[in-house]
Design an enzyme around this catalytic site. Structure first.
Site, mmCIF file in Angstrom:
data_model
loop_
_atom_site.group_PDB
_atom_site.id
_atom_site.type_symbol
_atom_site.label_atom_id
_atom_site.label_comp_id
_atom_site.label_asym_id
_atom_site.label_seq_id
_atom_site.Cartn_x
_atom_site.Cartn_y
_atom_site.Cartn_z
ATOM 1 C CB CYS A 53 -0.920 -0.010 1.214
ATOM 2 S SG CYS A 53 -2.047 1.387 1.254
ATOM 3 C CB CYS A 57 -1.531 3.806 8.140
ATOM 4 S SG CYS A 57 -2.588 4.429 6.798
ATOM 5 C CB CYS A 60 -0.887 -0.182 8.240
ATOM 6 S SG CYS A 60 -1.639 -1.442 7.172
ATOM 7 C CB CYS A 97 -15.510 -7.310 6.372
ATOM 8 S SG CYS A 97 -14.746 -5.711 6.085
ATOM 9 C CB CYS A 129 -18.627 -5.337 5.197
ATOM 10 S SG CYS A 129 -17.663 -3.961 5.841
ATOM 11 C CB CYS A 189 -18.356 -0.246 9.342
ATOM 12 S SG CYS A 189 -17.177 -1.045 10.440
ATOM 13 N NE ARG A 261 -17.643 -5.704 13.688
ATOM 14 C CZ ARG A 261 -18.049 -4.827 12.766
ATOM 15 N NH1 ARG A 261 -17.197 -4.016 12.199
ATOM 16 N NH2 ARG A 261 -19.302 -4.781 12.415
HETATM 17 N N1 SAM Z 1 -6.672 0.394 3.128
HETATM 18 C C1 SAM Z 1 -7.958 0.614 3.650
HETATM 19 C C2 SAM Z 1 -8.009 1.710 4.664
HETATM 20 O O1 SAM Z 1 -6.998 2.041 5.238
HETATM 21 O O2 SAM Z 1 -9.110 2.213 4.913
HETATM 22 C C3 SAM Z 1 -8.606 -0.623 4.231
HETATM 23 C C4 SAM Z 1 -7.781 -1.602 5.035
HETATM 24 S S1 SAM Z 1 -7.058 -0.982 6.545
HETATM 25 C C5 SAM Z 1 -5.969 -2.284 6.966
HETATM 26 C C6 SAM Z 1 -8.417 -1.044 7.691
HETATM 27 C C7 SAM Z 1 -8.175 -0.651 9.116
HETATM 28 O O3 SAM Z 1 -7.434 -1.649 9.787
HETATM 29 C C8 SAM Z 1 -7.391 0.599 9.411
HETATM 30 O O4 SAM Z 1 -8.133 1.754 9.247
HETATM 31 C C9 SAM Z 1 -7.018 0.397 10.860
HETATM 32 O O5 SAM Z 1 -8.012 0.932 11.697
HETATM 33 C C10 SAM Z 1 -6.984 -1.116 11.013
HETATM 34 N N2 SAM Z 1 -5.612 -1.600 11.283
HETATM 35 C C11 SAM Z 1 -4.610 -1.727 10.403
HETATM 36 N N3 SAM Z 1 -3.493 -2.186 10.982
HETATM 37 C C12 SAM Z 1 -3.793 -2.360 12.297
HETATM 38 C C13 SAM Z 1 -3.048 -2.797 13.429
HETATM 39 N N4 SAM Z 1 -1.764 -3.136 13.336
HETATM 40 N N5 SAM Z 1 -3.668 -2.851 14.626
HETATM 41 C C14 SAM Z 1 -4.975 -2.505 14.722
HETATM 42 N N6 SAM Z 1 -5.726 -2.083 13.687
HETATM 43 C C15 SAM Z 1 -5.137 -1.990 12.497
HETATM 44 C C1 DTB Z 2 -11.311 -2.725 11.604
HETATM 45 O O1 DTB Z 2 -11.683 -1.759 12.286
HETATM 46 N N1 DTB Z 2 -10.426 -3.626 11.982
HETATM 47 C C2 DTB Z 2 -10.186 -4.597 10.956
HETATM 48 C C3 DTB Z 2 -11.192 -4.163 9.853
HETATM 49 N N2 DTB Z 2 -11.742 -2.977 10.383
HETATM 50 C C4 DTB Z 2 -10.762 -3.999 8.469
HETATM 51 C C5 DTB Z 2 -8.766 -4.649 10.529
HETATM 52 C C6 DTB Z 2 -7.819 -4.961 11.630
HETATM 53 C C7 DTB Z 2 -6.479 -5.170 11.017
HETATM 54 C C8 DTB Z 2 -5.454 -5.584 12.000
HETATM 55 C C9 DTB Z 2 -4.126 -5.728 11.368
HETATM 56 C C10 DTB Z 2 -4.025 -6.787 10.326
HETATM 57 O O2 DTB Z 2 -4.528 -7.933 10.543
HETATM 58 O O3 DTB Z 2 -3.409 -6.561 9.284
HETATM 59 FE FE1 SF4 Z 3 -2.825 1.186 3.362
HETATM 60 FE FE2 SF4 Z 3 -2.722 -0.006 5.722
HETATM 61 FE FE3 SF4 Z 3 -3.125 2.606 5.581
HETATM 62 FE FE4 SF4 Z 3 -5.077 0.918 4.753
HETATM 63 S S1 SF4 Z 3 -4.298 1.149 6.834
HETATM 64 S S2 SF4 Z 3 -4.361 2.774 3.727
HETATM 65 S S3 SF4 Z 3 -3.790 -0.739 3.946
HETATM 66 S S4 SF4 Z 3 -1.275 1.521 4.923
#
Ligand code: SAM
Ligand code: DTB
Ligand code: SF4
Length: 334
Positions: A53, A57, A60, A97, A129, A189, A261
């Site tokens: 990506c 973030c 992430c 989802c 979703c 959501c 959730r």
């Molecule tokens: N790329 C899209 C976005 O950012 O909206 C969708 C996927 S993104 C992985 C969805 C959500 O996962 C993020 O907004 C964040 O709240 C959650 N997330 C990602 N990495 C995480 C982590 N290490 N611990 C907890 N939540 C995480």
């Molecule tokens: C949300 O609030 N939590 C989920 C879902 N929406 C997409 C994602 C959590 C991701 C945790 C890190 C991972 O597994 O990569």
């Molecule tokens: Fe990309 Fe992860 Fe950020 Fe979603 S949360 S926009 S997958 S870097």
């Protein structure tokens, strides 16, 4: 009780800082007025496009710029996704989802494929979703037409703290996408993460933004950071369960009709800790051994938890069933 969209920061601060026992009692009371406290929604996540990506973030593991163990994969084939949704349904999930590691949706062949996935899962009678990053109004409409039930797009933290966590987009970008989702009449959501190094004021600020939207999100995920090696937040300490409970309980009190959730972070929580979160008003979880890329409790463990706590999985809205899915009928093998 009236649903309020005019909460002030001061009011939310007062609720958030209530003594733990009073806070849980109040949240549990609100919970019972609006929901069956023995019912928990079971959702399954699938990463349909993993890694690589462009965003930064800080939490992430899928951001291309961090060196994590996540392998970059291209968009999954529609059939494989449908197979996975079938298995999720058989194991008792009512919401499926699909997540993509995209900054935003682009109008290309991959989006057409996602629309096919949405159609397929919707036809199975599951609530479908997606979480695909930023969306335009037109893209939201296309997803709606394909049968999308809900869209996940988290605010993640407060507006003030946002820049510390993400620099490649703004808070307003996030809010714009939520508007586009609402306009297309897709269920919203939206929630956030705790444990990013934010202050209590940031948690309160995020809850304030969510609870003063014109309509509350139908689902509010509360994630505890899963620290992943290679990300800037890899060394963040684990948030205490009491912080999680404060967050869940406050969300429950100010957004009484929303599903709250208990999202990322369950892997390291005991049964008792999770039970306290349900008591404090959480009524939805992600089930299945993986979230997107990180581990989650396995199905058997959750099945055992539902039995021990006498919880029932909530039926899909779309089933039109009066009674919830019977956990006893869930097959042993998934
Ligand atoms: N790329 C899209 C976005 O950012 O909206 C969708 C996927 S993104 C992985 C969805 C959500 O996962 C993020 O907004 C964040 O709240 C959650 N997330 C990602 N990495 C995480 C982590 N290490 N611990 C907890 N939540 C995480
Ligand atoms: C949300 O609030 N939590 C989920 C879902 N929406 C997409 C994602 C959590 C991701 C945790 C890190 C991972 O597994 O990569
Ligand atoms: Fe990309 Fe992860 Fe950020 Fe979603 S949360 S926009 S997958 S870097």
């Amino acid at each position: 009780m009236i649903i309020r969209n005019d909460w002030t920061r001061e009011e939310i601060t007062e609720i958030y800082n209530t003594s733990v026992m009073d806070l849980i009692y109040r949240a549990a009371t609100v919970h019972r007025a609006y929901h069956d406290p023995n019912e928990v929604q079971v959702c399954t996540l699938l990463s349909v496009k993993t890694g690589g990506c462009a965003e930064d973030c800080a939490y992430c593991p899928q951001a291309a710029r961090y060196h994590t163990d996540v392998k970059v994969e291209k968009l999954m084939e529609v059939e494989k996704v449908i197979d996975s949704a079938k298995r999720a349904k058989e194991s008792g999930s009512t919401r499926f989802c699909m997540g993509a590691a995209w900054r935003e949706v682009r109008d290309n062949r991959d989006f057409d494929k996602v629309l096919e996935m949405v159609k397929g899962v919707n036809n199975m009678g599951m609530e479908v979703c997606c979480t695909l990053g930023m969306l335009t109004e037109e893209q939201a409409e296309k997803l709606k037409d394909a049968g999308l039930y809900a869209y996940n797009h988290n605010l993640d933290t407060s507006e003030e703290h946002y820049e510390e966590i993400i620099s490649t987009r703004t808070y307003d970008d996030r809010l714009d996408t939520l508007k586009n989702v609402r306009k297309a009449k897709i269920s919203v959501c939206s929630g956030g993460i705790i444990g990013l190094g934010e202050r209590d004021e940031d948690r309160i600020g995020m809850l304030h933004t969510l609870s003063t939207l014109e309509e509350h999100p139908e689902s509010v995920p509360v994630n505890a950071l899963v620290p992943v090696k290679g990300t800037p937040l890899e060394n963040q300490p684990r948030v205490s369960i009491w912080e999680m409970i404060r967050m869940i309980a406050t969300a429950r009190i100010i957004m009484p009709t929303s599903m709250v959730r208990l999202s990322a972070g369950r892997e390291v929580m005991s049964l008792e800790e999770q039970a306290m979160c349900f008591m404090a008003g959480a009524n939805s979880i992600f089930a299945g051994e993986k979230l997107l890329t990180t581990p989650n409790p396995d199905i058997d463990q959750d099945k055992q938890m539902f039995q021990t706590l006498n919880l029932r999985p909530r039926a899909s809205f779309k089933d039109g069933q009066e009674t919830a899915v019977d956990i006893q009928k869930i097959p042993e093998q998934v």
